[in-house]
Design a protein around this motif. Structure first.
Motif, short mmCIF file in Angstrom:
data_model
loop_
_atom_site.label_atom_id
_atom_site.label_comp_id
_atom_site.label_asym_id
_atom_site.label_seq_id
_atom_site.Cartn_x
_atom_site.Cartn_y
_atom_site.Cartn_z
N ASP A 181 -10.31 -58.30 30.81
CA ASP A 181 -9.17 -58.52 31.70
C ASP A 181 -9.35 -57.86 33.06
N THR B 45 -6.56 -56.15 38.62
CA THR B 45 -6.13 -55.28 37.52
C THR B 45 -6.83 -53.93 37.52
N ARG C 17 -5.83 -65.62 34.64
CA ARG C 17 -5.04 -64.91 33.62
C ARG C 17 -4.41 -65.86 32.61
N ARG D 256 -8.92 -67.91 30.48
CA ARG D 256 -8.47 -66.54 30.21
C ARG D 256 -9.24 -65.87 29.10
#
Length: 612
Positions: A109, A142, A510, A516
């Motif tokens: 992520d 992120t 995302r 993702r």
């Protein structure tokens, strides 16, 4: 484990001071603030000296006096409030964290945003940088990656001239400011990555050589003597840097360390420094139930860095892929000088999409030898890719970013090629709005001979890369000032449109089922050289999508190898929504294994599989 060195508060106004100084016959603790006092330190086996002092509190400043002659700051100083030649300062490690249950983010992520604290804001401090974090969260990144913050000379430096591996740069705000920055990031759901240097120390203000054998004559780097990780007395040296790294992830709660130029770490030990570091950092993360990572920079294309230990690897978590950058840069700019001479066709970028590296054992004209090893079985999360970073921008004679080098359409194409890839993407500060200010190499030294040597070294380095243009003076304050991003650009014209495209691409990354999560099936990437086009197909358990990247300068109808079935357009960078001249690709596309697409110059399009 070796005894931790440095100054430590014991409570009740007492402090313990420990230093490894095998080169000294005697060491004294010299307290200089708030009062003067000289305290003999007791020697012990192995060159360690200790002293306990009364009336010690946060803010107490001190030197070590070696052999009754010279005063030096603490090699393990936690803070240098008066710069690299001033006294060290005792700090209170306690901090009231507002998110004590932060556990980190999954590796896949991570979207990195690299920034230089000194130029990121007009103030050039960590507290000021923390004030811009909400904008980064809104962008969709992120993980905030800080260029090195270890204490360096002066106030203007990239950070790779750090000389106190345990101290946070005083002009950035010192250790308390870094904790506030990390705490704010975690409050916003952002991870923090810290760039650390374990291959050399800077040339000005380094005191380690006065205390012990921290350097090895055999270990030379392009920037000076390398560290003694495998010679006599190297156990203490390894422990010094190991403990420094652990301190960043424990006391400061940093989520990942970016390891600078690990190819320049000289270590012939049976257990390499990187093996030991990885075991220690990952072990700490498990012990406190936090996800903590190590990301390597290495120019050898060595997949062993990120292979599991049981398969003969070093078990690091990810590594930068310079090949991806070079392949993309050469296609977009047409530059073929220096490191770009091996690139320029579409196939190198296609291979980078498939395998992470372009060179996996083939001959490199630039290096004049074979480069790399096969990496096709590694998962995509083992690679960090970018279109721009501090090295690739700052190590140009002009320091030019894509905002100056490329057209608006080409900048959008670069964004798509990076953010739609299966790898971990990295953005360089200001890239998201097409920053036009350069990012130069800059430094601040006090020795005229050293400054002359650095200027000569930069000229030689850049000449070897094919740059013959006049260089801005790295020691001029205006060189530093010109390197600040202009954040006002983000709200106007095409800069605003580019920022919106970055936000949308990161949202798709995302949320889109095919993007993702990494699928079990490898990415299919096909170079269509005649049309200067790259086709890339991604599949996951939840869906499929393909992207087509057209690097040509003319509109072209390209027969793309789309799998049989029906496909629906998700995004076309030529659409008016993104400041383009208008998309001509169909919203719905049927394919029997190949389908024609009319592509605008320097554009990309993303399609997803239509529901059956």
């Amino acid at each position: 484990m070796t005894e931790t060195v440095g100054a430590r508060l014991l409570g009740s106004g007492r402090g313990l001071f420990s230093v490894w100084a095998p080169f000294a016959r005697s060491v004294e603790l010299r307290l200089v603030q708030p009062f003067e006092k000289l305290i003999p330190m007791a020697p012990s086996e192995g060159g360690l000296f200790r002293a306990t002092a009364d009336n010690v509190a946060p803010g107490t400043r001190y030197f070590y006096r070696l052999d009754g002659k010279i005063d030096r700051p603490d090699p393990a100083s936690r803070h240098q409030p008066e710069g690299v030649r001033g006294p060290s300062e005792v700090v209170d490690e306690a901090f009231a964290w507002t998110d004590p249950y932060w556990c980190g983010l999954p590796l896949q992520d991570l979207v990195f945003y690299e920034l230089h604290v000194g130029t990121f804001t007009p103030e050039g401090t960590l507290d000021a940088a923390a004030g811009r974090l909400e904008r980064l969260r809104e962008l969709g990144v992120t993980a905030v990656e800080l260029m090195p913050v270890a204490q360096f000379p002066g106030k203007r430096n990239w950070g790779y001239d750090g000389v106190f591996a345990w101290a946070v740069q005083d002009s950035y705000g010192g250790p308390a400011a870094l904790k506030r920055f990390v705490d704010r990031c975690h409050h916003l759901g952002l991870a923090v990555v810290l760039d650390v240097v374990h291959n050399h120390l800077g040339p000005e203000g380094c005191v380690l050589g006065d205390f012990g054998p921290y350097f090895h004559a055999r270990a030379r780097t392009p920037w000076g003597p390398g560290l003694n990780f495998d010679g006599p007395d190297s156990d203490r040296v390894r422990a010094f840097f190991m403990d420094s790294a652990l301190r960043w992830v424990s006391e400061f709660r940093v989520d990942a360390l970016r390891l600078d130029a690990v190819n320049e770490i000289a270590d012939l030990s049976p257990v390499h420094f990187l093996d030991e570091l990885g075991a220690a950092v990952h072990g700490f993360g498990r012990s406190v139930n936090r996800l903590v990572y190590l990301v390597a920079e290495d120019n050898r294309n060595d997949p062993r860095l990120v292979r599991p230990r049981e398969l003969g690897g070093r078990d690091l978590d990810s590594q930068w892929s310079d090949d991806f950058h070079h392949a993309l840069h050469a296609l977009l700019t047409g530059e073929r000088n220096g490191r770009f001479q091996d690139f320029g066709a579409v196939e190198p970028l296609a291979k980078a999409w498939r395998e992470g590296f372009c060179f996996t054992g083939q001959y490199s004209r630039y290096r004049r030898r074979r480069q790399g090893a096969p990496a096709d079985l590694l998962p995509a999360r083992r690679f960090v890719v970018c279109a721009q970073n501090h090295d690739q921008v700052g190590n140009r004679a002009d320091g030019a970013r894509f905002g100056e080098l490329l057209s608006f359409e080409a900048q959008k194409l670069a964004a798509g090629a990076v953010l739609l890839s299966p790898f971990l993407p990295l953005l360089f500060m200001g890239e998201e709005h097409g920053e036009t200010a350069p990012f130069h190499f800059f430094a601040e030294h006090s020795d005229p001979a050293l400054m002359a040597a650095v200027r000569d070294g930069r000229r030689s380095f850049l000449a070897a890369q094919g740059w013959e243009a006049a260089l801005p003076d790295p020691f001029a304050a205006e060189t530093f000032e010109r390197s600040r991003p202009d954040w006002g650009l983000a709200g106007s014209g095409r800069h605003r449109e580019l920022l919106a495209l970055y936000q949308e691409l990161l949202r798709l990354r995302r949320q889109h089922p095919a993007l993702r999560k990494p699928g079990a099936e490898p990415v299919r990437a096909v170079a269509l050289e005649e049309q200067r086009t790259l086709f890339a197909l991604r599949r996951s358990d939840e869906g499929a999508a393909f992207a087509v990247f057209h690097f040509g300068d003319m509109r072209a109808t390209v027969p793309v190898p789309a799998p049989p079935g029906n496909w629906r357009r998700v995004l076309d960078s030529a659409d008016a929504r993104w400041g383009g001249g208008g998309a001509r690709t169909p919203e719905d596309l049927g394919s029997a294994g190949q389908a024609p697409l009319e592509l605008a110059p320097k554009s990309f399009v993303l399609y997803e599989a239509s529901p059956a």
